[in-house]
Write a protein that holds these residues in place. Structure first.
Motif, PDB file in Angstrom:
ATOM      1  N   VAL A 176      42.121 -20.023  19.382  1.00  0.00           N
ATOM      2  CA  VAL A 176      41.663 -19.666  20.726  1.00  0.00           C
ATOM      3  C   VAL A 176      40.964 -18.310  20.679  1.00  0.00           C
ATOM      4  O   VAL A 176      39.826 -18.149  21.142  1.00  0.00           O
ATOM      5  N   ALA A 177      41.636 -17.325  20.073  1.00  0.00           N
ATOM      6  CA  ALA A 177      41.079 -15.967  20.022  1.00  0.00           C
ATOM      7  C   ALA A 177      39.730 -15.969  19.299  1.00  0.00           C
ATOM      8  O   ALA A 177      38.791 -15.289  19.720  1.00  0.00           O
ATOM      9  N   ASP A 178      39.620 -16.752  18.226  1.00  0.00           N
ATOM     10  CA  ASP A 178      38.373 -16.818  17.453  1.00  0.00           C
ATOM     11  C   ASP A 178      37.204 -17.326  18.281  1.00  0.00           C
ATOM     12  O   ASP A 178      36.058 -16.962  18.033  1.00  0.00           O
ATOM     13  N   ASN A 179      37.492 -18.230  19.224  1.00  0.00           N
ATOM     14  CA  ASN A 179      36.404 -18.846  19.997  1.00  0.00           C
ATOM     15  C   ASN A 179      36.209 -18.221  21.381  1.00  0.00           C
ATOM     16  O   ASN A 179      35.303 -18.608  22.109  1.00  0.00           O
ATOM     17  N   LEU A 180      37.047 -17.242  21.721  1.00  0.00           N
ATOM     18  CA  LEU A 180      36.896 -16.599  23.036  1.00  0.00           C
ATOM     19  C   LEU A 180      35.550 -15.892  23.227  1.00  0.00           C
ATOM     20  O   LEU A 180      35.073 -15.798  24.364  1.00  0.00           O
ATOM     21  N   PRO A 181      34.897 -15.381  22.150  1.00  0.00           N
ATOM     22  CA  PRO A 181      33.624 -14.680  22.385  1.00  0.00           C
ATOM     23  C   PRO A 181      32.600 -15.518  23.153  1.00  0.00           C
ATOM     24  O   PRO A 181      31.758 -14.978  23.869  1.00  0.00           O
ATOM     25  N   TYR A 182      32.686 -16.844  23.013  1.00  0.00           N
ATOM     26  CA  TYR A 182      31.749 -17.712  23.742  1.00  0.00           C
ATOM     27  C   TYR A 182      31.889 -17.513  25.255  1.00  0.00           C
ATOM     28  O   TYR A 182      30.931 -17.698  26.002  1.00  0.00           O
ATOM     29  N   PHE A 183      33.088 -17.143  25.707  1.00  0.00           N
ATOM     30  CA  PHE A 183      33.369 -17.056  27.149  1.00  0.00           C
ATOM     31  C   PHE A 183      33.464 -15.614  27.646  1.00  0.00           C
ATOM     32  O   PHE A 183      33.921 -15.364  28.747  1.00  0.00           O
ATOM     33  N   ALA A 184      33.051 -14.662  26.795  1.00  0.00           N
ATOM     34  CA  ALA A 184      33.185 -13.244  27.162  1.00  0.00           C
ATOM     35  C   ALA A 184      31.899 -12.715  27.787  1.00  0.00           C
ATOM     36  O   ALA A 184      30.810 -13.187  27.476  1.00  0.00           O
ATOM     37  N   VAL A 185      32.039 -11.747  28.676  1.00  0.00           N
ATOM     38  CA  VAL A 185      30.867 -11.082  29.274  1.00  0.00           C
ATOM     39  C   VAL A 185      31.057  -9.567  29.241  1.00  0.00           C
ATOM     40  O   VAL A 185      32.185  -9.073  29.241  1.00  0.00           O
ATOM     41  N   LEU A 186      29.925  -8.875  29.239  1.00  0.00           N
ATOM     42  CA  LEU A 186      29.947  -7.414  29.283  1.00  0.00           C
ATOM     43  C   LEU A 186      29.753  -6.969  30.731  1.00  0.00           C
ATOM     44  O   LEU A 186      28.841  -7.440  31.410  1.00  0.00           O
ATOM     45  N   LEU A 187      30.626  -6.079  31.200  1.00  0.00           N
ATOM     46  CA  LEU A 187      30.431  -5.465  32.521  1.00  0.00           C
ATOM     47  C   LEU A 187      30.043  -4.015  32.258  1.00  0.00           C
ATOM     48  O   LEU A 187      30.742  -3.304  31.524  1.00  0.00           O
ATOM     49  N   GLU A 188      28.920  -3.591  32.850  1.00  0.00           N
ATOM     50  CA  GLU A 188      28.357  -2.299  32.463  1.00  0.00           C
ATOM     51  C   GLU A 188      28.907  -1.126  33.267  1.00  0.00           C
ATOM     52  O   GLU A 188      29.321  -1.285  34.417  1.00  0.00           O
ATOM     53  N   THR A 189      28.853   0.045  32.635  1.00  0.00           N
ATOM     54  CA  THR A 189      29.222   1.304  33.283  1.00  0.00           C
ATOM     55  C   THR A 189      28.600   1.380  34.664  1.00  0.00           C
ATOM     56  O   THR A 189      27.426   1.040  34.822  1.00  0.00           O
ATOM     57  N   GLY A 190      29.366   1.853  35.653  1.00  0.00           N
ATOM     58  CA  GLY A 190      28.817   2.020  37.000  1.00  0.00           C
ATOM     59  C   GLY A 190      29.048   0.815  37.884  1.00  0.00           C
ATOM     60  O   GLY A 190      28.937   0.907  39.111  1.00  0.00           O
ATOM     61  N   ARG A 191      29.361  -0.316  37.300  1.00  0.00           N
ATOM     62  CA  ARG A 191      29.588  -1.515  38.098  1.00  0.00           C
ATOM     63  C   ARG A 191      30.749  -1.271  39.084  1.00  0.00           C
ATOM     64  O   ARG A 191      31.785  -0.744  38.708  1.00  0.00           O
ATOM     65  N   ALA A 192      30.529  -1.656  40.359  1.00  0.00           N
ATOM     66  CA  ALA A 192      31.495  -1.298  41.408  1.00  0.00           C
ATOM     67  C   ALA A 192      32.377  -2.485  41.786  1.00  0.00           C
ATOM     68  O   ALA A 192      31.927  -3.632  41.845  1.00  0.00           O
ATOM     69  N   PHE A 193      33.633  -2.176  42.044  1.00  0.00           N
ATOM     70  CA  PHE A 193      34.611  -3.156  42.500  1.00  0.00           C
ATOM     71  C   PHE A 193      35.392  -2.541  43.656  1.00  0.00           C
ATOM     72  O   PHE A 193      35.154  -1.387  44.032  1.00  0.00           O
TER      73      PHE A 193
END
Ligand code: ZN
Length: 366
Positions: A176-193
């Motif tokens: 599972v861990a090996d294949n997780l990169p397919y489902f990963a995203v980068l959230l950039e500095t400054g992004r607001a929540f």
């Protein structure tokens, strides 16, 4: 030029799958009448050129003899289907016109003549096959209450145990861990929540003011993506989502804060659509399909409010795998606020708290 029947060429109209249609239109090097679908004056592609994308797709199918010990004598495996039927059901590969003309079997046979199956199976258009993804990671596919060979509702697996499994080659957690990169995203500095916490303070004259501290509860009580005392900061994309998630009653007040990222973070994204995997180009297709079934189950559970903490045993287990694999958090859909998403961060010190205010839950329809 008219291409003869049992032709080495086919056209985009033979197929319904959008990526495949583009691939054939872009690569087509002949013009003529397609003997499989009878379209006239169309661009045609040598079927040999389909070998590579089809090799990728066909890796998802294995002959039923793969599970020979489960087959009743004189019958087929209960999950097996003829290859042509499986391809059509799983991917809507062929166009209705090709299916209706009954040339589809000869078209698939022509493609199979050029393909090399990675498990060494000589697949024919009517071979009875099983989906490899249903067993790729031993996850009892689509039955999340049985996944990883444990019962996450009663077996409590510590983060330390999960971390060891992730590092141990061949375990389900490792795959599972090996294949997780397919489902990963980068959230950039400054992004607001937005973060919301029930209640507020009063100033000297009795006016509501937001709590000074809108960071996470320092005790980190167990929740969707953390067990007791594991660091977790729960955020939402929008204020309406953050407020919906803490389930205020009419008249209740909450302290709300803008929270922004002070560095880039990489998170597992469970808010994406899991139905858009391209079988012709996706590497490790069976593993990615298996994992997409598993993650969509996790997304469904993690998006809902739980009635008791054990409801989150599955999502905590998945979160521990993501933590052990080095991800900073998980983005997941909100069942309480339609199309919006939530974010839980596992990494501390990556956000700044900005403006804060007090929100009051209004009466419905007021
Ligand atoms: Zn055609």
């Amino acid at each position: 030029m008219l291409i003869a029947p049992s032709s080495s060429h086919c056209c985009a109209n033979c197929f319904a799958h959008p990526w495949l249609k583009h691939f054939i239109r872009d690569g087509g090097d002949e013009k003529g009448t397609c003997s499989y679908c009878q379209a006239h004056h169309v661009r045609m592609l040598n079927i040999e050129a389909l070998a590579e994308p089809f090799n990728n797709l066909l890796g998802e199918y294995v002959g039923e003899s793969y599970r020979e010990h489960e087959i009743e004598p004189g019958s087929h495996h209960w999950r097996a289907r003829p290859l042509l039927e499986a391809l059509q059901e799983d991917w809507e590969l062929f166009a209705p016109v090709t299916l209706a003309r009954n040339t589809v079997a000869s078209l698939l046979s022509a493609i199979l003549n050029h393909s090399v199956h990675k498990f060494g199976d000589q697949l024919k258009h009517d071979s009875w096959v099983l989906n490899h993804s249903t067993q790729a990671m031993f996850t009892a596919s689509r039955q999340f209450n049985k996944f990883f060979g444990c019962d996450p509702f009663s077996d409590r697996i510590s983060f330390e145990e999960v971390r060891k499994s992730v590092e141990l080659l061949g375990t389900a957690e490792n795959q599972v861990a090996d294949n997780l990169p397919y489902f990963a995203v980068l959230l950039e500095t400054g992004r607001a929540f937005v973060r919301a916490r029930q209640g507020c303070e009063k100033d000297a004259v009795g006016t509501n003011k937001p709590y000074d501290d809108l960071g996470p509860n320092p005790l980190h009580p167990a929740s969707r993506a953390n067990t007791d005392s594991q660091y977790a900061l729960y955020l939402a994309d929008a204020a309406t989502t953050a407020l919906a998630e803490i389930r205020l009653l009419p008249g209740d007040v909450a302290s709300v804060a803008e929270v922004s990222l002070t560095q880039n973070v990489t998170v597992l994204d469970l808010s994406q659509s899991f139905g858009e995997i391209n079988p012709f180009v996706t590497k490790n297709l069976s593993w990615i399909l298996d994992l997409s079934h598993l993650l969509s189950s996790v997304a469904e559970v993690i998006s809902r409010p739980a009635f008791n903490p054990s409801d989150y045993a599955l999502t905590q287990h998945m979160a521990n795998i993501a933590r052990a694999a080095g991800y900073d958090g998980i983005r997941y859909p909100s069942a309480l606020d339609g199309r919006q998403n939530n974010l839980v961060l596992f990494t501390s010190g990556v956000v700044r708290i900005g403006n804060t205010w007090v929100a009051t839950q209004v009466e419905p329809n007021s």
